[in-house]
Design an enzyme around this catalytic site. Sequence first.
Site, PDB file in Angstrom:
ATOM      1  N   LEU A  99     -13.918 -11.163 -10.196  1.00 44.44           N
ATOM      2  CA  LEU A  99     -14.664 -10.510  -9.115  1.00 44.44           C
ATOM      3  C   LEU A  99     -14.567  -9.001  -9.238  1.00 44.44           C
ATOM      4  O   LEU A  99     -13.687  -8.465  -9.886  1.00 44.44           O
ATOM      5  CB  LEU A  99     -14.064 -10.901  -7.760  1.00 44.44           C
ATOM      6  CG  LEU A  99     -14.162 -12.359  -7.356  1.00 44.44           C
ATOM      7  CD1 LEU A  99     -13.451 -12.531  -6.038  1.00 44.44           C
ATOM      8  CD2 LEU A  99     -15.602 -12.773  -7.252  1.00 44.44           C
ATOM      9  N   GLY A 100     -15.445  -8.373  -8.513  1.00 48.77           N
ATOM     10  CA  GLY A 100     -15.241  -6.967  -8.210  1.00 48.77           C
ATOM     11  C   GLY A 100     -15.437  -6.033  -9.380  1.00 48.77           C
ATOM     12  O   GLY A 100     -14.984  -4.908  -9.376  1.00 48.77           O
ATOM     13  N   GLN A 101     -16.148  -6.505 -10.412  1.00 51.98           N
ATOM     14  CA  GLN A 101     -16.375  -5.571 -11.500  1.00 51.98           C
ATOM     15  C   GLN A 101     -17.589  -4.702 -11.244  1.00 51.98           C
ATOM     16  O   GLN A 101     -17.774  -3.698 -11.888  1.00 51.98           O
ATOM     17  CB  GLN A 101     -16.562  -6.352 -12.796  1.00 51.98           C
ATOM     18  CG  GLN A 101     -15.294  -7.049 -13.225  1.00 51.98           C
ATOM     19  CD  GLN A 101     -14.523  -6.222 -14.200  1.00 51.98           C
ATOM     20  OE1 GLN A 101     -15.065  -5.816 -15.203  1.00 51.98           O
ATOM     21  NE2 GLN A 101     -13.281  -5.929 -13.917  1.00 51.98           N
ATOM     22  N   GLY A 102     -18.507  -5.122 -10.402  1.00 49.72           N
ATOM     23  CA  GLY A 102     -19.710  -4.352 -10.159  1.00 49.72           C
ATOM     24  C   GLY A 102     -20.564  -4.364 -11.438  1.00 49.72           C
ATOM     25  O   GLY A 102     -21.021  -3.284 -11.791  1.00 49.72           O
ATOM     26  N   ASP A 131     -11.093  -8.383  11.925  1.00 45.54           N
ATOM     27  CA  ASP A 131     -10.899  -7.740  10.622  1.00 45.54           C
ATOM     28  C   ASP A 131     -12.174  -7.795   9.777  1.00 45.54           C
ATOM     29  O   ASP A 131     -12.149  -8.123   8.600  1.00 45.54           O
ATOM     30  CB  ASP A 131      -9.729  -8.389   9.872  1.00 45.54           C
ATOM     31  CG  ASP A 131      -9.212  -7.486   8.744  1.00 45.54           C
ATOM     32  OD1 ASP A 131      -9.530  -6.267   8.762  1.00 45.54           O
ATOM     33  OD2 ASP A 131      -8.512  -7.989   7.857  1.00 45.54           O
TER      34      ASP A 131
END
Length: 728
Positions: free
Chosen positions: A495-498, A537
């Site tokens: 995840l989260g590599q863009g 949250d």
Amino acid sequence: MDILCLTTCFLLIISSKVSKALDMISPSDSLTDGMTLVSNDGSFELGFFTPGSSKNRYLGIWYKNIPIPMQTVVWVANRINPITDFTGLLKIETTGKVVLQGQNRTTTVWSTNSSTEEVGNPILQLLDSGNLVVKDGNSENYVWQSFDYPTDTILPGMKMGWDLRTGLSRRLVAWKNPDDPSPGDLTFGVELEGNPEIVIRKGSTKYSRSGLWNGDGFSGAPVYRSNPVFTYDFVWNEEEVYYIYFLKDKSVMSRFFLNQTEGAMDRYTWNPETQTWNLFHTIPNDYCDRYGVCGANGTCDNSKFPVCQCLKAFNPKSPESWNSSDWSQGCIHNKPLNCQGGDGFIRIQGVKTPDATHSWVNKSMDLKECRVRCLKNCSCMAYTSLYITGTGSGCAMWFGDLMDIKQQQSYGQDLYIRVSASESEELKKKHTMKLSLIIATPITVLSGLLVVTYYIRRSRGKLKDNGENEDLEHEVFELGTISRATDGFSSNNKLGQGDKRRCKVLDWPKRFQIICGIARGLLYLHQDSRLRIIHRDLKASNVLLDSEMNPKISDFGLARTFGADQTEANTNRVVGTYGYMAPEYAIDGLFSVKSDVFSFGILLLEIISATKNRGFSHPDHSGNLIEHAWRLWKEGRPLELADDFLANSDNLSEIVRCIHISLLCVQQHPEWRPTMSSVVLMLGSENELPIPKQPGFLLKSPFETDSSSGNDGSSSKNEVSLSLLEPR
Ligand SMILES: *[C@@H]1O[C@H](CO)[C@@H](O)[C@H](O)[C@H]1NC(C)=O
Ligand SMILES: *[C@@H]1O[C@H](CO)[C@@H](O)[C@H](O)[C@H]1NC(C)=O
Ligand SMILES: *[C@@H]1O[C@H](CO)[C@@H](O)[C@H](O)[C@H]1NC(C)=O
Ligand SMILES: *[C@@H]1O[C@H](CO)[C@@H](O)[C@H](O)[C@H]1NC(C)=O
Ligand SMILES: *[C@@H]1O[C@H](CO)[C@@H](O)[C@H](O)[C@H]1NC(C)=O
Ligand SMILES: *[C@@H]1O[C@H](CO)[C@@H](O)[C@H](O)[C@H]1NC(C)=O
Ligand SMILES: *[C@@H]1O[C@H](CO)[C@@H](O)[C@H](O)[C@H]1NC(C)=O
């Protein structure tokens, strides 16, 4: 005192009186053919002359110190009405009107226009500058001056251009040929269309341009600049627009004039030793100085062969004719533009800016505003800074065909050319970066919280290495747990590599879809579910996107359920994430549906701007993203908040509406914030929205130096004074 001295002194007096020629006439005098006026310092002479092999007589001004065979005329009065005999007579009337008679004094061959002002005591005087002026007695105001009606020569101190107050235009028209001062077809002047440029025309056709005035020089014409011989200036304000130059050494004789025979504007300096005029420079200076030789959207570079190239990201319109050196058809974009869906720009350096006819300038916009403005206007094909001095300022834009761009090695300026998004490296780089910070980080596939947390941590660690100031969320898991959860660290679960592809997927319609999805999700929690749930949250990393970009609100670790009629609760364990917490919650531990609305507002701002609230910084102020949004809102420029990538969206009003809604959500007082059901309505309709008041948490709170987030809420404190929270 003896006789000799007396005689000498007397002779001296006589001779100085005789040799001192007059530099002026009054209404009681006149100047006939054969007589001249000489300027006080002896530089210039006014009188009648015959050019070349002509038989006609003209009234003109020439350099006094250049011998007759080389006689150099700088101004002609009756250039279209020659006098055919030697009976010419120049006089000044008591009204201040100057009249030149010829043809046995039966005809007025030339005159100045009568002055509208009252002239009491007019005189006609030839000044040391070569300017012939009508003055009222000793007043220094000129009723008329030859510098306002130039012939083919710019003398030092002459304003070449416009007096916008009177509409006076000073331009040069070449002599037809060396024997005939009547107008040729070569002209030189400052043209005001779009933005001012110096333009040489042959007939009505543009022949050579200076390029934009950029504060440092003309972008395409180094020849106008200061050099060892002269200094220059270009004045451009509400009253006047003109080019002017001054000699550094007044004893140097220099002239800048149009030569019809050569088809050029030449500058010569006089060499007293060789008694010749030496060519200093000429315009056009090379092939690429000629107007539009490479056609529309082409660029001319003298150092290349062939000299004509298509602009970057363009191809010849007709490859056949281009290959045979016929460049007139110009170039077209490689990839078609898509004004609605993501054009970008590429920068080319060292150019003479395109023809200004279809251009627009604003002296006070900056380059970023310029870019946004250009991107929004589908016919805008290029933009750049108007002034290149300092860090650059102002804005110039071009519409339609880009004509007459010249590529220069050591001169010129940057130009940003509109291209399709896929051609624009600048766009690719910039936006994957920005988006990855907020939207791309928490993105993708619901594959379990452990995976999410683990990989967010990993990707943030990477960002940190790249110099991004990101906080780490400290979660500790057994290696085995992670390994199992991530399918043996399969890259499918990463995840989260863009990755660049995804970023482009997030155009405005997609983002709006995500916003609406989150709003509906929150509405469900607040209202439609069996129990009222306050999430407590809500943040970007708790919104997961599936492959269709449908948002899912996740991580209910901090959520509280309320009874059906309960609206507010208090806790002395404040949990959540700074940057998203509502003021009353962070400070007093009060939470309600409205504190979720606040977090939603922040999330909205983040999605629109592609910037995180926490860690936000802006050069102009020390506030956070809320403050930034509020400032832009108050200044009536809300769109500047939007990620540049969205600037060309055709839903600008929808973006503004979302910014408006987000400001309502982040109001200081919970009761000023809308409920999620109102938010959903606001997103879905075009009804008028309430006017937002000043939002809460305008300034960075001390909390915003650290983060707390945890499933069990153990990292909490409810005291304002506490500014540093230790991670578990
Ligand atoms: C010029 O005018 C004078 C006096 O009016 C006259 O005698 C003379 O013939 C004229 N000459 C010509 C060429 O017309
Ligand atoms: C006189 O005025 C006319 C019309 O305003 C103008 O075109 C012309 O150039 C003027 N001539 C001179 C010598 O000032
Ligand atoms: C104009 O240019 C031609 C050709 O270069 C040159 O022969 C001529 O002397 C120039 N005219 C003047 C007045 O300098
Ligand atoms: C034009 O010239 C280039 C390079 O010589 C060549 O690759 C191309 O095929 C030519 N195109 C046409 C249409 O002749
Ligand atoms: C020029 O830009 C400034 C600053 O953005 C703006 O205030 C002004 O209205 C603009 N002028 C025009 C004519 O658009
Ligand atoms: C684009 O700019 C040109 C020139 O300022 C203007 O005439 C035109 O109306 C603008 N188009 C749009 C869609 O704003
Ligand atoms: C120059 O480029 C613009 C933008 O692609 C295009 O609209 C125009 O037709 C081009 N001009 C020519 C002569 O091909």
